[in-house]
Design an enzyme around this catalytic site. Structure first.
Site, PDB file in Angstrom:
ATOM      1  N   ASP B 205     -10.128  -5.564  63.112  1.00 52.77           N
ATOM      2  CA  ASP B 205      -9.608  -7.079  63.323  1.00 52.77           C
ATOM      3  C   ASP B 205      -8.198  -7.073  63.341  1.00 52.77           C
ATOM      4  OD1 ASP B 205     -10.015  -9.585  60.658  1.00 52.77           O
ATOM      5  OD2 ASP B 205      -9.055  -9.561  62.496  1.00 52.77           O
ATOM      6  N   HIS B 378      -7.674 -12.418  56.265  1.00 49.88           N
ATOM      7  CA  HIS B 378      -7.742 -11.334  57.199  1.00 49.88           C
ATOM      8  C   HIS B 378      -6.584 -10.321  56.710  1.00 49.88           C
ATOM      9  CE1 HIS B 378     -10.002 -13.004  60.626  1.00 49.88           C
ATOM     10  NE2 HIS B 378      -9.572 -14.154  60.099  1.00 49.88           N
TER      11      HIS B 378
END
Lengths: 562, 562
Positions: B205, B378
């Site tokens: 990611d 994130h």
């Protein structure tokens, strides 16, 4: 603090000895700043700028302040004071002067140079009156004093306006960098003197009132640029606002230190920096450091810096075109692009689109997210508190901000001891009277957005913009039919045209038999009125679009008799 | 690192023993994530999400991944692995299942609960296969292992896919909060085991790869909420994403600590949190703490918290409607609104519009700009470096980001020692083959944006969107005339209709005589072909609009014979 009242009446006549203040732009939005002061039948305007449109105002080029409140009183305007040369303070001057070209414009040398260049493009020759900090000038019943302030463009001024009603201090845009590049600090000693004399109404810049602490100094950027330049192996491209003389100064200084020439790219960058050099606001370490864009390819890439426009991702400006391979300047692996600029809220998608485009070309992209290459031009909460304490104003009317900024600025004033009842939270059009040292909201005048769209000024309205938004989201369908003048039977058509709906024309053809059938039935029922037949077509098409496409396009039904 | 090649051919057939990877969404944009793995004639899909449109894609509801590369091979799809329940990972599943409803969906309990609720609305009954961290599952030639990861929604998984070509590790979305609310950390011991076995291709990611340091812990928000709640005298409204179970947990906990009830507001908030309570992901300190929105007025304002949708300023969601006085919930002076949410780039104008609206109503507005009421979901650069060092992957293909994010993530990999030649910077449609432990770009398949617009899927194309943009910026003009079939003379009209141009219909009437004259002249010259007459009308109107209005509207000229 009293919040702006949604339902305010038109104000009554101005009492004798009172000063009236109304913002025709700049309160409730960041842009199109314009304040109007009235005393004894005369008007003084402070700033006259533009606001740039957002995406929900498609096709609009510029948004102006609403002059209608003073449109029939322009002969009473004694002058327009321009605090500094940014577009949101001078951009609407051409549109005001179109209405009365001889209104005197008062401002500092650089401010007047920028506005004169703009007016030349509009073929208007203005009446200019140059002032500098320390000057005292009488204009009608208004005694003006100018104070140096530090901002992200040189030669910015605050103005104190004294009348029989007292003294108003308007900061213009400002911050308080204590070691500015040009040594021209915001003159707190002048603020102190004004404070001691008494400031009856303080109108301070609210842009960064929500930001705690202090605004970083411009000079901190220099070493960062130097480091980035020193480590760059290829071409360097720097983008910033074309009026940010000190930013360009730091770029030129870093280029010089790293043995690179500088080419200015973009019409407004070239024009503004040429003015700045001529007037001495931009210093060239060597006259030969600036080269023409056409000569850039004479030098190896690691010996040039391109200083260009487009820091906000504007599609037509230099940087976007470079990112799109649509410019004489090419960028690729090994090259460095620096966004020495802010990211104005609302422009994120445009800016990131350009950043991604440049990244895809292989360039290294430096921006305020990953390096200190920008600082704000506006005072943060820390600096504003200094001002409130030094000035100790009797009344405060925050300016230059959306309502959240104005409210935050007002809250700072209250924290330093200003009576909440004397903190005026006004928006555009709200009228404030200063009587006997007390400021109050006394009413409101109509004040809308005036759109510049193509060549029209004020012709596009909210209804048009709403239509445009519907058009963009739903598209439109035109249906045309010719019917017999005798019996209403369909002679030709219906023809259907659409845009923005679906790529397949076949989809649309589905509706034609339905429309024909509906028209024929209406005629059989004796319905031959054109308007009614158009409504029949509108209903059939609308229902079909809603059910079949789940869309509500604009529908233009036209029936003509023949 | 090699940059994505602009001109890539279609890939050749997949060599025996090789694994092929292609992203059909999610690389080059943040959204519509979908990766397709192919081995030995079988396909495995990882995630299938949607992308939300930007302002230059007006009227579009959703953007899907482009299924065309696999549209004629759906029978070869063994399963879709869903890493977690966010819209950009599950939102396109209904559109995929429409094409083949029995594709098995593999995911954690909460993920499957969210996707099942979504599919129910689309009247699709899916084949579900629930897994949890630690499970090992064989699906066709793919051996899957699931690893717990921590994210801004509970029950998120990373998936390791092993075939004859080696092991691919896809993180899904993740961060590495070491003290998460549910104690479910990103399992670095599992990563260590995988690293020791050997990770041939790591797909991490990239969303926060540009952000240095470490992502702040979710638990830091709790005390801030508590402090805000303790100081609030009136009603409290909190907005966040309707899937952020842990954020809602902290709001409920702070409400409990401050003797307030909580009402969930907004359809998706109620639906998702109901699922979360039923499945045990959301813990209620007392069953009576949640009250129905209809009962809020039974309590004094200082005893309620409203947990609602609309944190991104979405016009139809609860918070915008509250700000617009268009909701049963009213907000005013003394009330507090908390945006316990991120501000997704591109949404700034919408969010600030709501903040200003709430401020105008007198509310105090708390948001990530002035208080720590949000942390990202994130991993930042700091966490990503840990992953690279623990996994020591042989090849890296950054996922989940715009190109600037992918490039930044790749740069982190290189800094930890990954060979730059083995860092694959791909975008949507680029095909990567993993052969003999080496990953390479081998070609690209067409991969465009598939627009969901009203009821249509994939019918609106770029040409329609371009038309819509032109319509929104320039408007349109329809001109309609009926001419004689014999001699081409004008029988009726020209009639002119326009939208989005100028409020005054008089402006448009200027053009009618010009059009009539042009048609009459054309007829006199023997020009009676409908198409040519339409071109005549188009030219006259276009020239007029360009000169008179400085606009280039879409022009629809229609000539009908009668």
């Amino acid at each position: 603090m009293s919040h702006p009242h949604p339902e305010l009446p038109l104000p009554g006549p101005l009492p004798v000895g009172a000063l009236r203040v109304v913002a025709l732009g700049g309160l409730g939005e960041v842009g199109r700043n314009m304040a109007v002061l009235e005393y004894d039948g005369r008007l003084l305007i402070i700033d006259c700028g533009v606001l740039f449109p957002e995406d929900h105002q498609p096709g609009v080029d510029l948004i102006l302040p609403d002059f209608s409140a003073i449109a029939d009183r322009l002969d009473q305007v004694d002058a327009v004071v321009l605090t500094h040369g940014h577009e949101d303070h001078i951009g609407a001057v051409p549109y005001l002067l179109r209405l009365r070209p001889d209104i005197p414009l008062i401002g500092s040398r650089l401010t007047l140079a920028f506005v004169a260049a703009k007016l030349k493009e509009h073929r208007i020759t203005p009446v200019l009156r140059e002032v500098k900090e320390g000057d005292e000038v009488e204009v009608g019943p208004f005694a003006l004093e100018f104070v140096a302030v530090n901002h992200s463009i040189p030669d910015a001024l605050a103005v104190a306006v004294t009348t029989g009603a007292g003294t108003v201090l308007h900061t213009g845009d400002f911050k308080m960098d204590q070691l500015p590049l040009d040594g021209r600090i915001t003159d707190l000693r002048a603020f102190a003197r004004l404070g001691e004399r008494g400031v009856d109404l303080f109108m301070p810049d609210s842009t960064n009132a929500e930001v705690p602490g202090f605004t970083t100094a411009e000079a901190e950027i220099g070493p960062v640029l130097d480091q980035v330049f020193a480590g760059a192996t290829g071409k360097i491209v720097v983008a910033s606002f074309s009026s940010h003389v000190h930013r360009v100064q730091q770029v030129i200084d870093a280029a010089w230190a790293n043995d690179r020439k500088v080419a200015l790219v973009g019409r407004s960058m070239v024009r503004n920096m040429t003015i700045a050099v001529e007037l001495g606001y931009l210093t060239l370490p060597d006259p030969g450091i600036l080269i023409d864009i056409k000569r850039v390819d004479d030098y190896p890439p690691d010996e040039v810096v391109l200083m260009c426009t487009g820091s906000q991702g504007e599609p037509m400006a230099a940087l976007s075109r470079i990112a799109n391979h649509d410019h004489r300047v090419e960028v690729g692996p090994g090259d460095t692009v620096v966004f020495a600029s802010s990211l104005i809220p609302g422009n994120e998608n445009s800016v990131y689109r350009v950043i991604n485009g440049l990244t895809r070309l292989g360039a290294k992209v430096v921006h305020q997210g990953n390096a200190r290459v920008h600082v704000s031009g506006h005072a943060s909460a820390g600096e504003l508190l200094y001002c409130y304490n030094i000035l100790r104003p009797r009344n405060v009317m925050p300016v230059h901000g959306e309502i959240r900024h104005l409210v935050a600025n007002g809250a700072l004033a209250v924290r330093t001891g200003v009576d909440p009842e004397r903190v005026i939270l006004a928006e555009d059009g709200v009228v404030v009277d200063l009587i006997d040292g007390r400021a109050r909201i006394v009413g409101a005048v109509p004040c809308g957005y005036v759109y510049v769209d193509g060549s029209s000024v004020g012709e596009i309205g909210e209804a048009d913009l709403k239509d445009r938004r519907i058009l963009s989201e739903e598209g439109f369908i035109s249906v045309f039919a010719v019917v017999s003048a005798q019996d209403g039977s369909v002679i030709a058509g219906p023809q259907i045209h659409a845009r923005g709906l679906a790529e397949s024309g076949d989809v649309l053809e589905e509706i034609v038999p339905q429309v024909r059938k509906a028209l024929t039935e209406a005629a059989r029922e004796g319905n031959v009125d054109n308007h009614q037949l158009q409504q029949v077509m509108r209903r059939v098409v609308g229902r079909w679009a809603g059910t079949r496409l789940k869309r509500r396009p604009i529908i233009i039904p036209v029936v003509v008799e023949a």
